[in-house]
Structure formats: structure tokens, C-alpha cells
Write an enzyme that holds these catalytic residues in place. Structure first.
Site, mmCIF file in Angstrom:
data_model
loop_
_atom_site.group_PDB
_atom_site.id
_atom_site.type_symbol
_atom_site.label_atom_id
_atom_site.label_comp_id
_atom_site.label_asym_id
_atom_site.label_seq_id
_atom_site.Cartn_x
_atom_site.Cartn_y
_atom_site.Cartn_z
ATOM 1 C CG ASN A 9 40.534 -46.017 10.700
ATOM 2 O OD1 ASN A 9 40.908 -46.940 11.417
ATOM 3 N ND2 ASN A 9 41.073 -44.808 10.737
ATOM 4 C CD1 TRP A 10 35.743 -50.548 11.423
ATOM 5 C CD2 TRP A 10 36.123 -52.656 12.041
ATOM 6 N NE1 TRP A 10 34.904 -51.348 10.689
ATOM 7 C CE2 TRP A 10 35.115 -52.655 11.046
ATOM 8 C CE3 TRP A 10 36.529 -53.883 12.575
ATOM 9 C CZ2 TRP A 10 34.512 -53.824 10.583
ATOM 10 C CZ3 TRP A 10 35.927 -55.049 12.122
ATOM 11 C CH2 TRP A 10 34.921 -55.019 11.135
ATOM 12 C CE LYS A 11 39.111 -43.151 13.214
ATOM 13 N NZ LYS A 11 38.763 -41.750 13.408
ATOM 14 C CG HIS A 96 43.978 -41.752 10.493
ATOM 15 N ND1 HIS A 96 43.706 -41.002 11.609
ATOM 16 C CD2 HIS A 96 42.789 -41.975 9.879
ATOM 17 C CE1 HIS A 96 42.400 -40.793 11.681
ATOM 18 N NE2 HIS A 96 41.824 -41.370 10.636
ATOM 19 C CD GLU A 98 41.929 -40.755 14.856
ATOM 20 O OE1 GLU A 98 42.081 -41.989 14.829
ATOM 21 O OE2 GLU A 98 40.822 -40.203 14.621
ATOM 22 C CD GLU A 168 40.424 -39.703 6.822
ATOM 23 O OE1 GLU A 168 39.366 -40.337 6.880
ATOM 24 O OE2 GLU A 168 41.371 -39.893 7.605
ATOM 25 N N GLY A 174 35.658 -37.244 13.243
ATOM 26 C CA GLY A 174 35.081 -37.566 14.546
ATOM 27 C C GLY A 174 34.389 -36.395 15.212
ATOM 28 C CB SER A 214 31.738 -36.298 10.222
ATOM 29 O OG SER A 214 32.497 -36.061 11.397
ATOM 30 N N GLY A 235 35.115 -43.627 9.721
ATOM 31 C CA GLY A 235 35.480 -43.990 11.088
ATOM 32 C C GLY A 235 34.258 -44.442 11.863
ATOM 33 N N GLY A 236 33.702 -43.556 12.666
ATOM 34 C CA GLY A 236 32.591 -43.882 13.568
ATOM 35 C C GLY A 236 31.459 -44.672 12.926
#
Ligand code: PGA
Length: 253
Positions: A9-11, A96, A98, A168, A174, A214, A235-236
Site C-alpha cells: 500500500n503505497w499510500k 483502511h 487511515e 491491521e 506505521g 510494520s 505500507g512503509g
């Protein structure tokens, strides 16, 4: 047998050049390793079309990070399922944390999004998970149960074939803090059991349940080795081809 999946997920990261660069780097690094998981990347909306072109002929699939619940109409700034499909995107992330937190997406809205995306024939990666205070107070199982029941449990059996779940825990997204492999396994087994009870063991055993929060090269293999963890939503660590490739190769075969 259910499929292992690793999705990035490149957000809200990377412009078009950077997106194409990362895809090219990923293509090269994934060619050098062996893996059996499905691999998906989810760039931002404006770069989906380019990502679909750049991944043609490879096994990398492209997903969207969100979709609007209406088919079309006066919803300035929004993107429909038809639009996603018209650029070659077949999978969408819905729910998600966010989106839940910053855009106030609640169960009622998510249910509409899920219904629309399913009706349009899309595959959904449905995200859910508890907040830190909910885990601390021991309510994590009931929170997850209601997130799933409120949105997914009146779907019919056939619609579950279009679903992938991503547990999640919000406190692990994150933050660098990961659920322990045992905590992930415990929750994934709980989720699978809920689904088996509602829809039967065939559905329960065939749904892919991803872990997210993470995940990085250093912890992926141990988390993915757990019986009910079928890969991850990353993610990251999905923003660097070497790290994402290492995570893909850590998935079970
Ligand atoms: P993270 O994000 O890997 O950076 O924690 C996971 C996610 O948001 O899906």
C-alpha cells in the site's frame, strides 16, 4: 488451498516517475528470486494507469487504495469502480484505518463501498483492526468481530470469493511496533473461526487473511510462518524494492 498474498500500500507517496521507477526496480528484483505469493501494489489513483501499463506481462497486480460507493454522479473528486476497472484495476483496498480515522469512514459507509465494488466484480482487500486502547482493555476480539459482522456478514457465500481480509491493528500501523507473531496468529485464528461458523469451513479455510502493521524484512518470515497468516499488507516497507522483495520471498509457499 488459499492463496498467499503480499500487497504493497503505497499510500500518498510517489509521483509518476517514482512510481514507474519503483515498479521497474521491483520487476528486476522479483525476477531474481523465487516466490509463490500473489504480489500486488497499490499506487495512488493518478498513477494507476501508468502502473497497469508498467506491470503488463509481469505477475505484479495493481490495486486501488479506495473507491466511491456510488456508481457515478455528482461526487466531485471521487473515483468509481467502473473507472478503476476501465484502467485495468481489478482489486481495491477498502476500510483502511487511515480512511476510517482521517476520512471518517464508518461501517455503514464501508458496507456500501463493499456492496458496490462486489457488484462491479472487483476483488476487495478489506481492512480492519482494533485501536491501542481497545487492545489494552481486552476488547480487541469483540471490536474485530463487530467490524467484520457489521460490514461483511450479510454477504452471500459466493461474494466471499471476491474478498481478501487484512487484519491491521491500528497501534501497529506505521509505528514500528508490530503485533507479535503469536498475537497475529491468535487473532487470525479467531477471525477464521468466526467465518467458518457463519459460512462453513470451506469458506473459512479458503479466505486469505493478511496481517498488516510494520511488517518489514526482519519480521516478515516469522509472522508469515503462522498457520492462519496468509501474507501481508505492507505500507512503509513496500516503498523500497529491496525490502518489499524480501517480504515477498518471506511468504509461505
Ligand atoms: P505499515 O502500514 O506497514 O507502514 O505499518 C501498513 C498499512 O497501512 O497497511
Amino acid at each position: 488451498m488459499r492463496k498467499n498474498i503480499v500487497a504493497g500500500n503505497w499510500k500518498m507517496n510517489y509521483n509518476i516517475e517514482q512510481t514507474q521507477q519503483l515498479i521497474n526496480d521491483l520487476k528486476t528484483s522479483l525476477e531474481r528470486v523465487t516466490y509463490s505469493a500473489r504480489v500486488l501494489v497499490a499506487p495512488t489513483f493518478v498513477n494507476l494507469s501508468a502502473a497497469v501499463s508498467s506491470t503488463k506481462g509481469t505477475s505484479i497486480e495493481v490495486a486501488a487504495q479506495n473507491v466511491h460507493q456510488a456508481e457515478s454522479g455528482a461526487y466531485t473528486g471521487e473515483i468509481s469502480a467502473d473507472m478503476l476497472q476501465s484502467v485495468g484495476v481489478k482489486t481495491v483496498i477498502i476500510g483502511h484505518s487511515e480512511r476510517r480515522t482521517y476520512f471518517e469512514e464508518d461501517d455503514t459507509l464501508l458496507k456500501e463501498k463493499v456492496k458496490t465494488a462486489l457488484a462491479k466484480g472487483m476483488e476487495i482487500i478489506f481492512c480492519f483492526g482494533e485501536q491501542l486502547d481497545e487492545r489494552k482493555s481486552g476488547n480487541h476480539f469483540s471490536v474485530v468481530e463487530s467490524q467484520l459482522k457489521n460490514v461483511l456478514f450479510d454477504l452471500d457465500v459466493n461474494q466471499w470469493k471476491q474478498l481478501v481480509l487484512a487484519y491491521e491493528p491500528v497501534w501497529a500501523i506505521g509505528t514500528g511496533e508490530t503485533a507479535s507473531p503469536a498475537q497475529a496468529q491468535e487473532m487470525h485464528a479467531f477471525i477464521r473461526n468466526l467465518i467458518s461458523k457463519a459460512y462453513g469451513e470451506v469458506v473459512g479455510n479458503s479466505i486469505s487473511i493478511l496481517y498488516g502493521g510494520s511488517v518489514k524484512p526482519a519480521n516478515a518470515e516469522e509472522i508469515f510462518s503462522k498457520a492462519d497468516v496468509d501474507g501481508g499488507l505492507i505500507g512503509g516497507a513496500s516503498l523500497k524494492s529491496a525490502d518489499f522483495t524480501a517480504i515477498v520471498t518471506a511468504s509461505k509457499s
